[in-house]
Design an enzyme around this catalytic site. Structure first.
Site, PDB file in Angstrom:
ATOM      1  N   GLY A 156       0.835  -1.093   0.051  1.00 42.40           N
ATOM      2  CA  GLY A 156       0.010  -0.086   0.070  1.00 42.40           C
ATOM      3  C   GLY A 156       0.928   1.104  -0.163  1.00 42.40           C
ATOM      4  O   GLY A 156       2.115   1.381  -0.658  1.00 42.40           O
ATOM      5  N   ARG A 157       0.284   2.258   0.814  1.00 41.22           N
ATOM      6  CA  ARG A 157       1.092   3.576   0.613  1.00 41.22           C
ATOM      7  C   ARG A 157       2.353   3.492   1.423  1.00 41.22           C
ATOM      8  O   ARG A 157       3.379   4.226   0.973  1.00 41.22           O
ATOM      9  CB  ARG A 157       0.153   4.794   1.159  1.00 41.22           C
ATOM     10  N   ILE A 158       2.557   2.706   2.613  1.00 41.20           N
ATOM     11  CA  ILE A 158       3.803   2.596   3.319  1.00 41.20           C
ATOM     12  C   ILE A 158       4.836   1.788   2.479  1.00 41.20           C
ATOM     13  O   ILE A 158       6.080   2.056   2.174  1.00 41.20           O
ATOM     14  CB  ILE A 158       3.474   2.010   4.644  1.00 41.20           C
ATOM     15  N   THR A 236       6.470  -4.181  10.938  1.00 41.92           N
ATOM     16  CA  THR A 236       5.827  -3.121  11.373  1.00 41.92           C
ATOM     17  C   THR A 236       4.589  -2.922  11.161  1.00 41.92           C
ATOM     18  O   THR A 236       4.041  -1.844  11.045  1.00 41.92           O
ATOM     19  CB  THR A 236       6.561  -1.851  10.698  1.00 41.92           C
ATOM     20  N   ARG A 238       1.281  -5.553  11.792  1.00 43.22           N
ATOM     21  CA  ARG A 238       0.751  -6.293  12.995  1.00 43.22           C
ATOM     22  C   ARG A 238       1.230  -7.427  13.466  1.00 43.22           C
ATOM     23  O   ARG A 238       1.697  -8.389  12.718  1.00 43.22           O
ATOM     24  CB  ARG A 238      -0.772  -6.339  12.739  1.00 43.22           C
ATOM     25  N   GLU A 267       0.755  -6.916  23.156  1.00 42.11           N
ATOM     26  CA  GLU A 267       1.359  -5.719  23.487  1.00 42.11           C
ATOM     27  C   GLU A 267       0.676  -5.091  24.856  1.00 42.11           C
ATOM     28  O   GLU A 267      -0.484  -4.985  24.933  1.00 42.11           O
ATOM     29  CB  GLU A 267       1.140  -4.562  22.616  1.00 42.11           C
ATOM     30  N   HIS A 286       6.278  -0.448  19.449  1.00 46.84           N
ATOM     31  CA  HIS A 286       5.222  -0.121  18.536  1.00 46.84           C
ATOM     32  C   HIS A 286       5.269   1.539  18.319  1.00 46.84           C
ATOM     33  O   HIS A 286       4.340   2.134  18.568  1.00 46.84           O
ATOM     34  CB  HIS A 286       4.011  -0.472  19.019  1.00 46.84           C
TER      35      HIS A 286
END
Length: 321
Positions: A156-158, A236, A238, A267, A286
């Site tokens: 996606g964008r990342i 980075t 989930r 977490e 995170h």
């Protein structure tokens, strides 16, 4: 009469002031501790709007209590902590904060990649502990980043932003996603690969896909065994995408070289988590989007999403089911 809003974690003062100018605001004041379940269930009973974080489970029980709720504004990109379908059945709008954290998360992903490859944390600990007696040829040697092959799972964008950083290091980039993006292949000079091929050929495997039940433990024992023994896994996205027990065993056995993790199945990570015992793992709490500027943008967008809905305007980032 002003609409009532509950905020599950303290926001920057600027955002609190903005909310308070429109609404009657109640907020959980602890910055480091998530709102207790019993408090959340009590507070949502009378509110019209809710601003929450990834740490807050907005499930059927919460929605049943929230008889007046019109909007849930999550200060996050991910929204698997919210029962979006149950909210939609009740006519509750759900929003998130995509876009504003793309570059910051890509920065952290590449930082984690380089830190893990060059054993930066190990080297710092080595120096601070007084173990550095003399320079030697193969001391704390890591893996090259420049010219290596990067495999991105979830494009996606990342992922696209990460490619731009990788190209500065002349990396060969493979990607795998549910849909092939041929226009991006030509534009960015990247190559599509089936998952197994990507795992076999990549020096670095970066997970950047959203979590869903379909990708739970996507990276398990079989997938880790496909990777090179010199390969590094970076997550980075989930925590649930990786089988952490299988990862621990693979790292301990030397089936892969190292891992860099910013997200985990549980977490905060328990201090007795086996991955914490391994020197070839870099673990972060995170912080993918944790720059001052980006977190301010996220908070502002969450407030704007909620404000729009409660004042009769269209939300900026609605989540559709």
């Amino acid at each position: 009469m002003k609409c009532k809003v509950y905020v599950t974690r303290r926001l920057p003062e600027e955002m609190i002031d903005k909310l308070s100018s429109h609404f009657e605001v109640t907020m959980w004041e602890e910055e480091e501790i998530p709102v207790p379940r019993e408090v959340l269930l009590k507070e949502v009973e009378e509110v019209d709007g809710l601003i929450c974080l990834l740490t807050d489970s907005i499930d059927e029980e919460v929605l049943t209590k929230a008889q007046h709720l019109k909007v849930i504004s999550s200060c996050s990109v991910g929204y698997n902590h919210i029962d979006v379908q149950a909210a939609a059945k009740r006519g509750i709008v759900v929003t998130n904060t995509p876009g504003v954290l793309t570059e910051t998360t890509a920065d952290l992903t590449f930082t984690l990649l380089m830190t893990t490859a060059r054993r930066v944390v190990e080297a710092s600990d080595f120096l601070r502990s007084g173990e550095w007696g003399a320079w030697s040829l193969m001391q704390l040697t890591g893996q090259d980043v420049y010219g290596a092959t990067l495999g991105i799972i979830g494009f996606g964008r990342i992922g696209e932003a990460l490619v731009k950083r990788a190209k500065g290091f002349d990396m060969n980039v493979l990607y795998h996603s549910r849909t092939r993006k041929e226009e991006k292949e030509e534009e960015l000079g990247i190559h599509y690969a089936e998952l197994g091929v990507l795992l076999q050929q990549s020096d670095f495997v970066c997970l950047l896909l959203p979590y869903s039940p379909e990708v739970h433990h996507l990276i398990g024992k079989e997938e880790l065994l496909l990777m090179k023994r010199t390969a590094i896994l970076i997550n980075t996205a989930r925590g649930g995408i990786v089988d952490e027990e299988a990862l621990y065993q693979a790292l301990k056995a030397g089936d892969i070289w190292a891992a860099g993790l910013d997200v985990f199945e549980q977490e905060p990570v328990p201090l007795d988590h086996p991955l914490l015992s391994l020197p070839n793992v870099v673990m972060l709490p995170h912080i993918g989007s944790a720059s001052i500027q980006t977190r301010m943008k996220m908070a502002r967008l969450a407030v704007d999403n909620l404000t729009n809905v409660l004042t009769g305007e269209e939300p900026i980032n609605p989540i559709f089911v």
